[in-house]
Write a protein that holds these residues in place. Structure first.
Motif, mmCIF file in Angstrom:
data_model
loop_
_atom_site.group_PDB
_atom_site.id
_atom_site.type_symbol
_atom_site.label_atom_id
_atom_site.label_comp_id
_atom_site.label_asym_id
_atom_site.label_seq_id
_atom_site.Cartn_x
_atom_site.Cartn_y
_atom_site.Cartn_z
ATOM 1 N N SER A 227 9.407 53.625 32.503
ATOM 2 C CA SER A 227 9.727 52.477 31.971
ATOM 3 C C SER A 227 11.201 53.310 30.694
ATOM 4 O O SER A 227 11.174 54.876 30.741
ATOM 5 N N VAL A 228 12.187 52.764 30.778
ATOM 6 C CA VAL A 228 13.340 53.016 29.945
ATOM 7 C C VAL A 228 13.418 52.228 28.435
ATOM 8 O O VAL A 228 13.348 51.012 28.682
ATOM 9 N N LYS A 229 13.664 53.313 27.578
ATOM 10 C CA LYS A 229 13.962 52.747 26.173
ATOM 11 C C LYS A 229 14.969 52.979 25.565
ATOM 12 O O LYS A 229 15.640 54.159 25.436
ATOM 13 N N ASN A 230 15.430 51.894 24.921
ATOM 14 C CA ASN A 230 17.153 51.949 24.404
ATOM 15 C C ASN A 230 17.227 51.747 23.334
ATOM 16 O O ASN A 230 15.933 50.059 22.851
ATOM 17 N N ASN A 231 17.706 51.182 22.161
ATOM 18 C CA ASN A 231 17.553 50.309 20.645
ATOM 19 C C ASN A 231 18.640 49.506 20.281
ATOM 20 O O ASN A 231 17.976 48.758 19.774
ATOM 21 N N LYS A 232 19.319 48.932 21.100
ATOM 22 C CA LYS A 232 19.806 47.543 21.041
ATOM 23 C C LYS A 232 19.191 46.579 21.679
ATOM 24 O O LYS A 232 18.340 47.020 23.122
ATOM 25 N N LEU A 233 19.031 45.560 20.416
ATOM 26 C CA LEU A 233 18.278 43.895 21.340
ATOM 27 C C LEU A 233 19.437 43.143 22.126
ATOM 28 O O LEU A 233 20.155 43.550 22.211
ATOM 29 N N ILE A 234 18.597 43.089 22.985
ATOM 30 C CA ILE A 234 19.364 41.414 24.052
ATOM 31 C C ILE A 234 19.023 40.793 23.036
ATOM 32 O O ILE A 234 18.263 40.043 23.242
ATOM 33 N N PRO A 235 20.630 40.094 22.734
ATOM 34 C CA PRO A 235 20.609 38.355 22.318
ATOM 35 C C PRO A 235 19.648 37.453 23.261
ATOM 36 O O PRO A 235 18.559 37.719 24.259
#
Length: 389
Positions: A311-319
């Motif tokens: 898994s790879v996580k980042n903070n920006k949400l996808i619309p």
């Protein structure tokens, strides 16, 4: 026009009556049947009252009664229609659909052309099509109808995306190499020259990696990739991916963190080249979304005796309007003619690594891309991809 209700449908008897009236115009039907594109005539309730021979052949020559009165998404096996009957145009994601936008524009009297990224569910298999669709209001025997024309542009769109993405990445990397060589030419300090020379090697490796990435996508999408299974470990492959992806970090305050890779090391037998490409794509997408000071997280964990999850996580949400198209071949949030990263993740994971790719993007979890793959990959023979509906 009276207030429009997307749920309204005409009865089968009414549809059959309209079909009989259309059949009396043989000259028109003959013209539409001769066209090499899919042509459907829809009612104001978006139901099919006629479809041409070209579409009939693509669908396997179904009987008319199985198609008449349905809506396009229901006939084309749209994944958003798979959970419930008669769902086309009524789900929360339909308002973002190019086909629905085109048809609704025609319903209200305005011709409209759109691109539709269709995700199909056929016998449990997910497929992607890129469609060029146009809708035009027409009158036949004083009947208000809509001509819906569809052309499959999946292959041409893929070739365009490959070329545009390839040129974009190659230009950026080449520009960095040229800038370094220019600095080396004018730099007088020997130590600084050595430091600049040290930057050329990773840039050259990055250039080679981008060429290999585009070649791999072309080979795998056409079914011409031969799987090679090798032994590796989760810790080793994560470290190698991080080492390469550090070259893609645009700001010194952005970092990659590997969660507990040594404590939870998993031995794998898989196609190492493909797994690295998938993880690199996941990391690159996360890094492109990362803002100053943020950390991208990658980890691997065993979820059963036979399965491992990366898994790879980042903070920006996808619309929300983008989420339904994330794994579509020609879609990108980065602009026109991009979008092979997430499609490549899905393609390589499901078709070659015998796994599953998914993501979640919400306030609680932020954005996490995951792949689940077998700990030991079994050799299978793959066949070229078919785009037939």
């Amino acid at each position: 026009m009276e207030k429009y209700n997307v749920m309204d449908r005409m009865s089968t008897n009414d549809i059959n009556g309209l079909k009989a009236r259309l059949d009396s115009h043989r000259y028109l039907m003959d013209i539409l049947n001769s066209l090499p594109v899919w042509v459907l005539i829809l009612t104001q309730t978006r139901q099919i009252v006629y479809f041409n021979d070209t579409l009939s052949r693509s669908l396997g020559c179904p009987e008319n009664e199985k198609i008449l009165s349905l809506r396009p998404g229901e006939v084309f096996n749209c994944i958003n229609c798979s959970d419930q009957e008669y769902a086309c145009g009524t789900t929360k994601l339909c308002k973002y659909c190019g086909a629905f936008k085109s048809i609704m524009s025609s319903v209200f009297g305005n011709p409209k052309r759109e691109e539709c990224n269709l995700v199909q569910m056929i016998n449990g298999e997910v497929r992607n099509l890129t469609l060029d669709v146009s809708s035009t209001p027409i009158y036949i025997d004083k009947m208000r109808l809509n001509m819906f024309v569809v052309q499959d542009v999946s292959q041409s769109k893929l070739r365009l995306n490959l070329m545009q993405s390839f040129l974009h990445d190659i230009r950026n990397t080449t520009s960095a190499i040229i800038a370094n060589t220019q600095l080396i030419e004018i730099e007088q300090n020997v130590n600084d020259k050595i430091e600049l020379l040290g930057l050329l090697k990773p840039s050259a490796y990055q250039l080679l990696d981008e060429i290999d990435s585009q070649t791999l996508i072309e080979l795998t999408d056409s079914g011409r990739w031969e799987t090679i299974i090798k032994s590796t470990s989760s810790a080793k492959i994560i470290k190698e991916c991080i080492s390469l992806c550090n070259f893609y970090i645009s700001d010194a305050t952005i970092s990659i963190h590997a969660g507990c890779i040594n404590d939870n090391q998993i031995n794998l037998k898989t196609d190492v080249s493909l797994l690295k490409r998938v993880l690199i794509n996941m990391l690159k997408n996360a890094l492109e979304s990362a803002e100053i000071g943020e950390t991208v997280q990658i980890k691997c964990e065993r979820i059963s005796d036979k399965l491992a999850k990366f898994s790879v996580k980042n903070n920006k949400l996808i619309p929300i309007e983008h989420q339904k198209n994330i794994f579509v071949r020609s879609f990108s949030t980065k602009g026109s003619n991009r979008g092979l990263g997430t499609y490549g993740i899905k393609l390589l994971t499901t078709k070659y690594l015998q796994g599953q790719a998914s993501f979640i993007s919400d306030e609680e979890h932020r954005t996490i891309f995951e792949i689940k793959i077998p700990v030991e990959l079994k050799t299978i023979k793959t066949s070229p991809k078919s785009y037939k509906i």
